[in-house]
Design an enzyme around this catalytic site. Structure first.
Site, PDB file in Angstrom:
ATOM      1  N   GLN A  33      -4.968  -1.981  -9.521  1.00 33.84           N
ATOM      2  CA  GLN A  33      -5.579  -0.882  -9.079  1.00 33.84           C
ATOM      3  C   GLN A  33      -5.091   0.461  -9.505  1.00 33.84           C
ATOM      4  OE1 GLN A  33      -6.067  -0.839  -4.735  1.00 33.84           O
ATOM      5  NE2 GLN A  33      -4.537   0.726  -4.804  1.00 33.84           N
ATOM      6  N   GLU A  42      -8.939   8.176  -6.918  1.00 30.77           N
ATOM      7  CA  GLU A  42      -7.568   9.005  -6.636  1.00 30.77           C
ATOM      8  C   GLU A  42      -7.657  10.122  -8.005  1.00 30.77           C
ATOM      9  OE1 GLU A  42      -3.952   6.936  -5.641  1.00 30.77           O
ATOM     10  OE2 GLU A  42      -4.955   5.939  -3.988  1.00 30.77           O
ATOM     11  N   LYS A  62       2.954   4.622   4.307  1.00 30.25           N
ATOM     12  CA  LYS A  62       1.843   5.508   4.549  1.00 30.25           C
ATOM     13  C   LYS A  62       1.705   5.568   6.063  1.00 30.25           C
ATOM     14  CE  LYS A  62      -0.781   3.534   0.906  1.00 30.25           C
ATOM     15  NZ  LYS A  62      -1.894   2.166   0.648  1.00 30.25           N
ATOM     16  N   ARG A 108      -3.263   8.313   0.678  1.00 29.55           N
ATOM     17  CA  ARG A 108      -4.250   7.055   0.540  1.00 29.55           C
ATOM     18  C   ARG A 108      -5.318   7.413  -0.233  1.00 29.55           C
ATOM     19  NH1 ARG A 108      -3.474   3.038   4.820  1.00 29.55           N
ATOM     20  NH2 ARG A 108      -4.688   1.966   2.919  1.00 29.55           N
ATOM     21  N   LYS A 133       3.956   9.213  -3.929  1.00 26.09           N
ATOM     22  CA  LYS A 133       2.935   8.824  -4.746  1.00 26.09           C
ATOM     23  C   LYS A 133       1.614   9.607  -4.088  1.00 26.09           C
ATOM     24  CE  LYS A 133       0.526   4.501  -5.439  1.00 26.09           C
ATOM     25  NZ  LYS A 133       0.049   3.142  -4.895  1.00 26.09           N
TER      26      LYS A 133
END
Ligand code: PGA
Ligand code: ZN
Length: 432
Positions: A165, A208, A340, A369, A391
């Site tokens: 990913q 992203e 998260k 996210r 992140k």
């Protein structure tokens, strides 16, 4: 304790960075102060995440509307929070959890609950005259976090061009956040130039903001990222390292990890061999979801094999869940947790997971996210956690930049310590 109480909370349906509905909450205090919070939403979600309530009305946003969650904020949550002390965050969160009454927050929706939890914290910070990161930090030592930044995307975030990913760059030797972001923008630019030179086919922007190229293998992406670091004039391994978010649950089926793009399927031991080889051949120091989210039996082997040389992170595997983390710590399944907020649904539970990781000698990476908003709450959370890692995705979309830009400005307007002052919280640096 404050003499000013919560007067009202009201939510609105807004859109996230994928154009899907999410919530914004406005919370008002009895002295007239107001605060807002927006909640994010994942795509490659873990099975044990708290429940994101969606309307399932095909006539609106393909069923993804959040008007029921909005309604819960405006009615039941509003009634329950009225008159409460905004400085009593644990009590606020307990009230929300009790009001919902389900183990996974499926009645009110974790999205409704998180909006209320975060809006309360922001109002409390305003009330006490502190920046959000300082208010949130409590007894913890706030630290400016080291970013791990998405450069190449595959999997669910980029039309499955590759199975893995995220391929991320970690500018660990940068002397400042500003310099870290300068390194990252160079690497991002170099990656594009190298992809073009290689004749790579672009599948369009990834969720992203990273490049989503069609490459022949996952290893080709790893090799390209290593070359991009060099092309940017930086030293792979010495100045900039690599993190992988394998997100392997999304290509694990019937006991095998299926690398369709490479035409091969591997069982866990062979897949661990492959990750080990890549850690030796490339400056990989962090592996997220290297194994399937339910593979409790194989995570300890991965950690035993690679844990001294690499940060082994559970995301879909641990879902910011205290019970799962307790078991993973006991079984030495990993050595780091991805945090998260919306996987668990309240700020108090999020901090419980952060503190649990710290006490166990684990690392924690505070993460956005794939569906995000322009809210920069996450940066303050990362600073306040003292866990020194952040992140957020790539650098080309404003929902990501809201977080990076907040850190860039805080670096210049505060005396926050740099991540290098917390070496134990960082991924291992490869030996020279
Ligand atoms: P998600 O992706 O928000 O779609 O889950 C982010 C990640 O896997 O880290
Ligand atoms: Zn992940």
């Amino acid at each position: 304790m404050s003499k000013h109480t919560i007067q009202s909370i009201r939510a609105f349906e807004i859109l996230d960075s994928r154009g899907r509905p999410t919530l914004e909450a406005h919370l008002a205090l009895s002295n007239g102060l107001t605060a807002t919070a927006q909640v994010p939403s994942g795509a490659s979600t873990g099975l044990s995440e708290a429940h994101e309530l969606r309307d399932q009305d095909p006539a609106s946003h393909r069923g993804l509307g959040v008007l029921r969650a909005v309604h819960h904020v405006n009615t039941r949550i509003n009634a329950a929070l009225q008159g409460l002390d905004p400085l009593a965050q644990p009590h606020i969160d307990e009230t929300l959890i009790a009001l919902d009454g389900t183990p996974n927050k499926s009645r009110l929706g974790a999205n409704a609950i998180l909006a209320a939890s975060c809006a309360t914290a922001r109002a409390a910070a305003l009330l006490t005259g502190q920046p959000l990161w300082q208010y949130l930090s409590g007894p913890r030592r706030p630290v400016l976090p080291l970013p791990m930044v998405n450069i190449l995307s595959g999997g669910l975030h980029a039309a499955h061009a590759m199975e893995f990913q995220d391929f991320l760059a970690i500018p660990h030797a940068a002397p400042s956040f500003a310099e870290a972001m300068r390194w990252i923008t160079s690497i991002h630019h170099s990656a594009r130039l190298l992809l073009e030179a290689d004749g790579a086919y672009f599948t369009g922007g990834a969720d992203e903001g990273g490049w989503g190229p069609k490459l022949p293998t996952n290893e080709a992406a790893l090799s390209l990222l290593t070359r991009a670091i060099e092309h940017a004039g930086l030293k792979p391994g010495l100045e900039v390292t690599i993190a992988l978010d394998v997100a392997s649950s999304h290509f694990f089926r019937d006991g095998l990890y299926h690398l369709h793009s490479e035409g091969r399927s591997l069982a866990a031991p062979e897949f661990i061999d492959l990750l080990d080889r890549w850690c030796r051949n490339y400056p990989v120091v962090s592996i997220e979801d290297g194994l399937d989210q339910s593979a409790w039996d194989s995570w300890p082997s991965l950690t035993a094999r690679l844990g001294s040389r690499s940060q082994i992170i559970g995301d879909d595997f641990l879902t910011t869940n205290p019970q799962r983390l307790t078991r993973a710590i006991a079984e030495q399944s990993a050595n780091a947790v991805l945090v998260k907020m919306n996987q668990i649904g309240t700020l108090t539970e999020t901090f419980a997971v952060i503190d649990q990781a710290r006490s166990a000698g684990w690392r924690a990476v505070i993460s956005a996210r794939s569906g995000e908003t322009e809210d920069s709450f996450l940066t303050d959370l990362a600073i306040a956690s003292g866990m020194a890692q952040l992140k957020v995705g790539s650098i080309t979309r404003s929902e990501r930049l809201a977080k990076y830009n907040r850190a860039l400005v805080l670096e210049q307007t505060t005396a926050l310590p740099h991540w290098s002052t917390s070496p134990a919280q960082l991924p291992p640096i490869p030996e020279r």
